[in-house]
Design an enzyme around this catalytic site. Structure first.
Site, PDB file in Angstrom:
ATOM      1  N   TYR A  41      48.098-109.932-134.378  1.00  0.00           N
ATOM      2  CA  TYR A  41      48.244-110.367-135.764  1.00  0.00           C
ATOM      3  C   TYR A  41      48.196-109.144-136.675  1.00  0.00           C
ATOM      4  O   TYR A  41      47.143-108.643-137.043  1.00  0.00           O
ATOM      5  CB  TYR A  41      47.156-111.360-136.144  1.00  0.00           C
ATOM      6  CG  TYR A  41      47.084-112.594-135.276  1.00  0.00           C
ATOM      7  CD1 TYR A  41      48.178-113.012-134.512  1.00  0.00           C
ATOM      8  CD2 TYR A  41      45.924-113.358-135.211  1.00  0.00           C
ATOM      9  CE1 TYR A  41      48.115-114.143-133.721  1.00  0.00           C
ATOM     10  CE2 TYR A  41      45.858-114.504-134.430  1.00  0.00           C
ATOM     11  CZ  TYR A  41      46.944-114.888-133.683  1.00  0.00           C
ATOM     12  OH  TYR A  41      46.868-116.012-132.902  1.00  0.00           O
ATOM     13  N   LEU A  63      47.669-128.281-138.461  1.00  0.00           N
ATOM     14  CA  LEU A  63      48.314-128.933-139.603  1.00  0.00           C
ATOM     15  C   LEU A  63      49.832-128.801-139.534  1.00  0.00           C
ATOM     16  O   LEU A  63      50.521-129.001-140.531  1.00  0.00           O
ATOM     17  CB  LEU A  63      47.782-128.353-140.918  1.00  0.00           C
ATOM     18  CG  LEU A  63      46.273-128.544-141.135  1.00  0.00           C
ATOM     19  CD1 LEU A  63      45.801-127.788-142.361  1.00  0.00           C
ATOM     20  CD2 LEU A  63      45.936-130.025-141.262  1.00  0.00           C
TER      21      LEU A  63
END
Length: 387
Positions: free
Chosen positions: A108, A259
């Site tokens: 990341y 989500l």
């Protein structure tokens, strides 16, 4: 997309948008960045921020019932973030509100998410659980992303030494193989991690998006603490093999993208335009045609959100938690309002009857579009070669 694009305002308008999506086109499109930057609220009194008190177990590891995914904090996945300082503040706010589980990876950034997490948590290191991941072919010295994967044992050990420096710690609580390397037997990987555990540099380990036989083989060398896979209302693939396997072996399960990259919060719809560099623009499930077809999921959530006095996102997380007591979602957040909303899930739960009713309705909705671009999807469910 109109001004109701925030999560709170979405409650009033999502059902109508889902039923007749052409209405949204009358007020013009919004970018995903604009949508997520709008303040939450519809004039109702502000709810006091929830302090997360519930805890769950991933194997022998105890963590908060909702973690914080830090993948988006370098500003390279969903587009730019406000500032590095703001990301550090969000992590510290999460700690203040009871979150103890923080997820990052060397990939990341590369490296930048680990640096942010390390700086944010250095004063509370003994009170939190930090998870990170190795496995991409990243130069340990420069951070250059090289082609393919690399889980050679020597590379793993060098990668972990770099993680420890960036995270400002002497140990990683939970270390995952980010993707199964098709060139390296999982027994060699497990052996390298076992050495790191013996050296005190790692305490627990897991796999991300693995094939089921690889899970069994890895677990036989050294017990796995957690499997991390995408799992949401929009992608329920782990229910077929991985979740039953976790139940059988006593392995915890961590949901990334719980989500569905924001879709089940109601902040994006077929008229959303993603900013340049936003990974979601390349996800087949997020084409306008597929999002239009999938809007009944959002309508279902919006109806239940009104019924439960929650937000669609909170119900999305509560549904995941209701599947098993050893499932922990790790939604990302680059805005404090979204973090607090996610933590507020603790205030809501499905009764057994509600869970059956909601899931029956969800099962009747076909989901269109692949969850990842083909070249990324090809790295999921891979079985490691035999020694």
């Amino acid at each position: 997309m109109s001004d109701n694009n925030s999560r709170r305002r979405f409650l009033a308008g999502a059902a109508a948008v889902a039923a007749t999506p052409a209405v949204a086109g009358l007020v013009g499109p919004a970018t995903a960045a604009q949508a997520s930057s709008r303040p939450a609220g519809n004039g109702a009194p502000a709810r006091t921020a929830t302090t997360l008190t519930s805890r769950r177990r991933l194997g022998r590891l105890k963590v908060s019932s909702i973690g914080l995914g830090c993948q988006t904090m370098p500003g390279r996945l969903y587009g730019p973030v406000s500032s590095r300082a703001d990301m550090i503040k969000i992590i510290r706010t999460a700690v203040d509100q009871g979150v103890t589980f923080f997820d990052t990876a060397e990939a990341y950034g590369p490296f930048e998410s680990e640096r942010i997490v390390g700086e944010a948590l250095r004063r509370v290191r003994d009170d939190v659980v930090i998870a990170s991941k190795f496995g991409w072919n990243i130069d340990p010295d420069t951070g250059q992303q090289l082609p393919g994967l690399n889980s050679q044992p020597a590379h793993i050990k060098r990668a972990v030494d770099g993680m420890l420096k960036r995270l400002r710690t002497d140990h990683i609580d939970l270390l995952y193989q980010h993707r199964v390397d098709p060139q390296v037997p999982i027994e060699y990987v497990a052996g390298a991690v076992k050495d790191l555990i013996k050296a005190g540099k790692v305490r627990h380990w897991g796999l991300s998006e693995p094939g089921p036989q690889t899970v069994r083989r890895a677990h036989a060398v050294h017990p796995l603490t957690a499997i991390q896979n995408e799992y949401s209302l929009m992608w329920r693939g782990p229910e077929q093999q991985i979740l039953p396997l976790c139940a059988e072996l006593g392995i915890g399960f961590v949901c990334w993208a719980p989500l569905a990259y924001g879709f089940t919060t109601g902040t994006i719809n077929p008229y959303t335009r993603f900013v340049e560099g936003d990974f979601r623009a390349f996800v087949p499930r997020h084409s306008p045609e597929n999002m239009t077809a999938n809007m009944p999921v959002v309508q279902l959530l919006s109806e239940w959100a009104v019924r439960k006095g929650a937000t669609p996102g909170q119900l999305s997380l509560a549904w995941l938690q209701a599947q098993q007591p050893w499932i922990v979602p790790i939604p990302s957040a680059t805005r404090t309002s979204h973090l607090l909303e996610n933590i507020g899930t603790e205030e809501f739960a499905f009764t057994a009857a509600e869970l059956r009713e909601f899931t029956t309705a969800l099962n009747a909705i076909p989901i269109r579009g692949e969850r990842l671009p083909a070249f990324v999807l090809a790295l999921s469910g891979v079985e490691a070669p035999l020694p």
